[in-house]
Structures are given as C-alpha cells and as structure tokens.
Design an enzyme around this catalytic site. Sequence first.
Site, PDB file in Angstrom:
ATOM      1  CD  GLN A   1     -13.476  19.638   8.275  1.00  0.00           C
ATOM      2  OE1 GLN A   1     -12.516  19.219   7.633  1.00  0.00           O
ATOM      3  NE2 GLN A   1     -14.073  20.774   7.984  1.00  0.00           N
TER       4      GLN A   1
ATOM      5  CB  CYS B   1      -0.904   0.008   1.233  1.00  0.00           C
ATOM      6  SG  CYS B   1      -1.888   1.519   1.372  1.00  0.00           S
TER       7      CYS B   1
ATOM      8  CB  CYS C   1      -5.218   0.842   7.808  1.00  0.00           C
ATOM      9  SG  CYS C   1      -4.795   2.578   7.553  1.00  0.00           S
TER      10      CYS C   1
ATOM     11  CG  ASN D   1     -14.577  24.202   5.613  1.00  0.00           C
ATOM     12  OD1 ASN D   1     -15.091  23.367   6.358  1.00  0.00           O
ATOM     13  ND2 ASN D   1     -13.403  23.992   5.069  1.00  0.00           N
TER      14      ASN D   1
ATOM     15  CB  CYS E   1      -8.982  20.498   2.285  1.00  0.00           C
ATOM     16  SG  CYS E   1     -10.143  20.461   0.919  1.00  0.00           S
TER      17      CYS E   1
END
Length: 374
Positions: free
Chosen positions: A211, A11, A87, A306, A333
Amino acid sequence: MQCHHFDAGRCRSCAWMGQAYDDQVAAKQRHCRGLLAAWPDLTWLEPHRSREEGFRNKAKMVVAGTLEAPTLGILDPSGAGVDLRDCGLHEPGLAAALPALADFVTRAAVAPYDLATRRGELKHLLVTRSPDGELMVRFVLRSTEPVTRIRKHLPALHAALPELVVVSANVQPEHKAVLEGEREIALSPRETLAMRVNGLTLRLRPQGFFQTNTEVAAALYRQGRDWVEEVAPASVWDLYCGVGGFALHVAAPGRLVTGVEVSEEAVAAARATAEDARLPGLRFEASDATTWAQAQEAGPELVVLNPPRRGVGPELCAWLEGSGVGHVVYSSCNAVSLARDLAALPSFAPRLARLFDMFPQTTHHEVMVLLERR
Ligand SMILES: C[S@@+](CC[C@H](N)C(=O)[O-])C[C@H]1O[C@@H](n2cnc3c(N)ncnc32)[C@H](O)[C@@H]1O
C-alpha cells in the site's frame, strides 16, 4: 497543499492539488457514498484522513534528460523529461535520496532512455522507503548492458545513501509505456525491505505490492482487525493477500487464517513473516483467488477481500453467494468495481463503510466495507 510544478503547469498528476484538504476528503466521501447509494442502510464511519503531503512511501520516477543532467520525474507531452525530484507527495526521506540517485546515474554512466530515438538504457527509478527509513532502489533498464557498471559503482551509492539496503535491476526491453518488466536481478545481499506496520514486520520484495501510504495502510489493517474481532470468526480467508497484511493482523489463537495470493514471491514473504512472528494458525497459498476458493470443500466464517482495481468479479461473488460465509470485509481502491461486486452479492448486507484517504491531492481513494449475510 501547494506545488510549484502544478502551478507552473509542469505536472498535472495531482488533479486536486491546491484544493482545501477538507473539501477533498468530503468530495471522496460523497463520491463513494454516491456509488454505494443502492445500500441506504450502510453506516458510514468518519473518514480516515492522511497527512496532506510527504505521505508516499514509493517514488516512481521516469528517467530522461542526458547522462550529465538526468531528470527524474515525468515526461512532458513532447517526450522531454520534467524533473520532479522535489515532489511534495514523497516521504521526506524518499525525496532526500533522489539527488544521490541522479548523481549515480551520471557516475555509473547509465544513459537515460530516450523515447524518440529508442537509445539509452535507464527507463525508471523505483524507490521505496520503509517506516524505519531503509530504502529499496530498482533500476528499470532496457537491457542488462549497464548491470556490470551499476554493480561496480554501488559502493559509492551505499556511501551516499547508507540507508540503502535492497538494490535490483529490472529488465523492461519493450518500447512501451510499462513501468517494469518481468526479470529482476538482485544487486544486494538483502532482497526484502522490512515494512514495520502496527508491530508486524511485512517483507516487501522488489516486485511485490505494498500500500502506497504506510500510515494509512496501518490504519486500514487496524480497522480490518477491529471488524474481524467484532465478528470473532474461527476461520478467515484473506483473498488477494499480497505479503499478508490483513491475514497477519487478524491471526489469533484458535483461529485458522488462510491468505491466498497469485504472486509466489509475496506468498513466500508472508510465510516468512508468520514464522518469524510465531503467529499460530496461519497458512498462505499461491493461487488465483477464485480458482482456489472454488476448489475448497468448505468456506470460512469470514472472508477478507482486497483485490486490484478491477474488483473480484462475478465468479468469486457467485461462489461467495453459494458459500456458508457469514461476513466479508472488502477493502477496495475503486468504488466503481466495489459497487458492481456488491450488486453481485445480494445475500450480503453492507453494514459499515469507511473511507481511507490513501492518496491525498488525487481523486483516488480506498474504501472498506463490512458485509453481513442477511
Ligand atoms: C490491492 S493488492 C492487496 C494486497 C494486500 N492485501 C495488501 O494489503 O498489501 C492486490 C493483490 O492481489 C494480487 N492478485 C492479483 N490478481 C490476483 C488473483 N487473480 N488471485 C489472487 N491474487 C491476485 C496482487 O498480486 C496484489 O498483491
């Protein structure tokens, strides 16, 4: 952070895996400062750091393999499943739930979808964990065919995962790499996950945005609230408000706050939170942010932005330029679209900026800027 999947080349989703965390934060700060270099007077506050691992509140797992041995993770270049249920980015409570979900796939006989043959049903498992430890699980399916079986076996899943409170099936019939489809079928009485952030309970519905890193999101909302408090505006718009994170944080007696968001579901959730919290002066509108702003007779004193990665775009920037808005708090972002939008706002001077490391081990970042009309 070290990851055995990364080290083995299974990965490569986390581009910066294995790099010292201090270096990652410094590199993100440099990247954002570089993109905003056109504003040399901008003061950069100390970056807000994250936990290095175990920070993701949402797992987006591609389901592959066989009915007897499903894999939850990603697909390798040949289209075979790579199991990533351990993970290290996921919150521990999220990772702990994944084996029970893999067992459920076998028990309820929901065959993993096979890309090559286009057979099977289950494409993705989307799992979100609230700060209180409750879970929302969504089965992304090719068709509604397995829904009856999923319903039938749900009691066993609830027994294995008592913290499971919201379950739904999402139908994604198309043969393309999209995470989810439009149709959502509720499979539990509760349809919202309660995301408690800074004492406010935000309501997350299956298709809603939240988020990714709850702790850093809480810091982001606190920073937004602090900047708004310093300006002390009588009126605020929270554009692209989602389930109302910023709007709900900046609500105050004597202040009118309007949240605008394209998703009707998110708006309904935001309204319910405002009502429950008995917050005064708050309203939410379901609309495209730009169209809505352009249709108003007068602007507010302060706007919170945002937007998604694409930014707010030239039309909304043009509206802001011509408005009487005095301050803007812009949380982004994507510093590339942020820089583009700031360039389209020459009447505003960016004063303060702060990096929020929402996504350690990756190149992604969140950056918030306070702008003031010149
Ligand atoms: C980055 S999220 C931010 C959500 C929210 N501020 C929060 O903190 O959770 C962007 C939001 O913009 C919404 N959105 C996307 N396009 C929009 C548009 N044209 N007008 C209004 N909202 C939009 C999305 O549904 C999503 O909820």
